[in-house]
Design a protein around this motif. Structure first.
Motif, PDB file in Angstrom:
ATOM      1  N   THR A  84       0.850  -1.181   0.000  1.00 41.12           N
ATOM      2  CA  THR A  84       0.000   0.000   0.000  1.00 41.12           C
ATOM      3  C   THR A  84       0.888   1.233   0.000  1.00 41.12           C
ATOM      4  O   THR A  84       1.733   1.396   0.874  1.00 41.12           O
ATOM      5  CB  THR A  84      -0.915   0.019   1.240  1.00 41.12           C
ATOM      6  N   THR A  86       1.302   5.164   0.361  1.00 43.17           N
ATOM      7  CA  THR A  86       0.676   6.371   0.903  1.00 43.17           C
ATOM      8  C   THR A  86       1.251   7.580   0.188  1.00 43.17           C
ATOM      9  O   THR A  86       2.460   7.830   0.240  1.00 43.17           O
ATOM     10  CB  THR A  86       0.910   6.481   2.415  1.00 43.17           C
ATOM     11  N   ASP A 221      -7.076   7.880  -3.362  1.00 39.59           N
ATOM     12  CA  ASP A 221      -7.230   7.029  -2.182  1.00 39.59           C
ATOM     13  C   ASP A 221      -8.165   5.851  -2.449  1.00 39.59           C
ATOM     14  O   ASP A 221      -9.265   6.016  -3.003  1.00 39.59           O
ATOM     15  CB  ASP A 221      -7.784   7.865  -1.026  1.00 39.59           C
ATOM     16  N   GLY A 222      -7.701   4.659  -2.073  1.00 43.39           N
ATOM     17  CA  GLY A 222      -8.526   3.464  -2.178  1.00 43.39           C
ATOM     18  C   GLY A 222      -8.435   2.732  -3.497  1.00 43.39           C
ATOM     19  O   GLY A 222      -8.997   1.638  -3.637  1.00 43.39           O
ATOM     20  N   GLU A 238      -1.808  -0.882  -3.873  1.00 45.21           N
ATOM     21  CA  GLU A 238      -2.939  -0.049  -3.425  1.00 45.21           C
ATOM     22  C   GLU A 238      -2.469   1.392  -3.221  1.00 45.21           C
ATOM     23  O   GLU A 238      -1.276   1.663  -3.057  1.00 45.21           O
ATOM     24  CB  GLU A 238      -3.517  -0.588  -2.126  1.00 45.21           C
ATOM     25  N   ARG A 240      -3.173   4.937  -0.923  1.00 42.61           N
ATOM     26  CA  ARG A 240      -3.770   5.634   0.212  1.00 42.61           C
ATOM     27  C   ARG A 240      -3.309   7.100   0.179  1.00 42.61           C
ATOM     28  O   ARG A 240      -2.193   7.399  -0.191  1.00 42.61           O
ATOM     29  CB  ARG A 240      -3.350   4.991   1.544  1.00 42.61           C
ATOM     30  N   GLN A 241      -4.201   7.979   0.605  1.00 46.12           N
ATOM     31  CA  GLN A 241      -3.825   9.402   0.621  1.00 46.12           C
ATOM     32  C   GLN A 241      -4.495  10.089   1.813  1.00 46.12           C
ATOM     33  O   GLN A 241      -5.636   9.787   2.131  1.00 46.12           O
ATOM     34  CB  GLN A 241      -4.233  10.076  -0.678  1.00 46.12           C
TER      35      GLN A 241
END
Length: 241
Positions: A84, A86, A221-222, A238, A240-241
């Motif tokens: 993931t 970020t 995000d997502g 993935e 994320r933010q």
């Protein structure tokens, strides 16, 4: 053969063979969901190539360079398959599907004719790019070198497994955003290795990210990003933010 770095159920880091959705090492076979797939190498540096597809240069309203446009991503940018990522808070970030060339030995001043001798293999690469800051700075540190800005994997494929005209695609949540072939590279892999090693020593595990085709776009995000290259497989990560 597809080689993979992974953490086994006991927590040990191994290098095995990936085949038909399973990973084997030392007489043991694991389903991919039983292990953590790691980035295929541990680079001291990632040398990236800008505007190496004419159509991508055009969509960015920029000229095609007359020699490879080089910039660096540091080790902190590395991320692996199923990780993931970020993103920097409040920044507009785009995906860039690319072929990653992993170097197999320390090398300097390599000729184009000898370039294949120093290649350990090929992998999938996503050159995540923070456009807000990239467009304001000259050295692209904020734009390109943020943590986990270089997802790569899932495997290392030998060069003979990847056709010269291999298809390269990127999907976001299943929607195809980028779809091209390696034959549209402006500067070939041997040309890139020769140019880069004229200026710097490459170490085992270093990566050359060869540039992205047209179709770059935002990630949010997502979302799930997939980079698929014929002969290698599919890198997934993935956002994320």
């Amino acid at each position: 053969m597809h080689r993979v770095r992974f953490r086994d159920p006991a927590g040990s880091i191994r290098q095995g063979e990936w085949s038909d959705g399973e990973v084997s090492f030392g007489g043991e076979t694991y389903a991919t969901e039983e292990i953590d797939v790691l980035a295929p190498c541990e680079p001291t540096k990632i040398v990236c190539i800008g505007r190496n597809y004419a159509a991508h240069a055009a969509e960015r309203d920029e000229d095609v360079p007359d020699r490879p446009l080089l910039f660096l991503k540091p080790p902190n940018a590395v991320a692996g398959h199923d990780d993931t990522v970020t993103l920097p808070e409040g920044r507009y970030v785009e995906h860039e599907a690319e072929l990653g060339v992993v170097i197999g030995e320390q090398c300097r001043n390599v000729s184009e004719d000898d370039a294949e001798d120093v290649i350990a293999g090929y992998t999938c690469f996503d050159d995540l790019s923070n456009r807000d800051d990239q467009d304001e700075e000259q050295n692209w540190i904020r734009g390109k070198a943020f943590d986990n800005a270089a997802p790569m994997g899932p495997v290392l494929a030998t060069p003979e497994e990847v056709p010269d005209d291999a298809r390269i695609q990127l999907r976001v949540d299943g929607e195809t955003r980028q779809d091209s072939t390696l034959e549209h590279l402006i500067f070939s892999v041997p040309e890139l290795i020769a140019e880069i090693t004229h200026y710097m020593t490459l170490e085992p595990g270093d990566v050359i990210a060869t540039g992205t085709p047209e179709g770059v776009g935002p990630v949010e995000d997502g979302e799930t990003v997939e980079v698929e290259i014929e002969g290698i497989g599919t890198l997934e990560h993935e956002i994320r933010q």
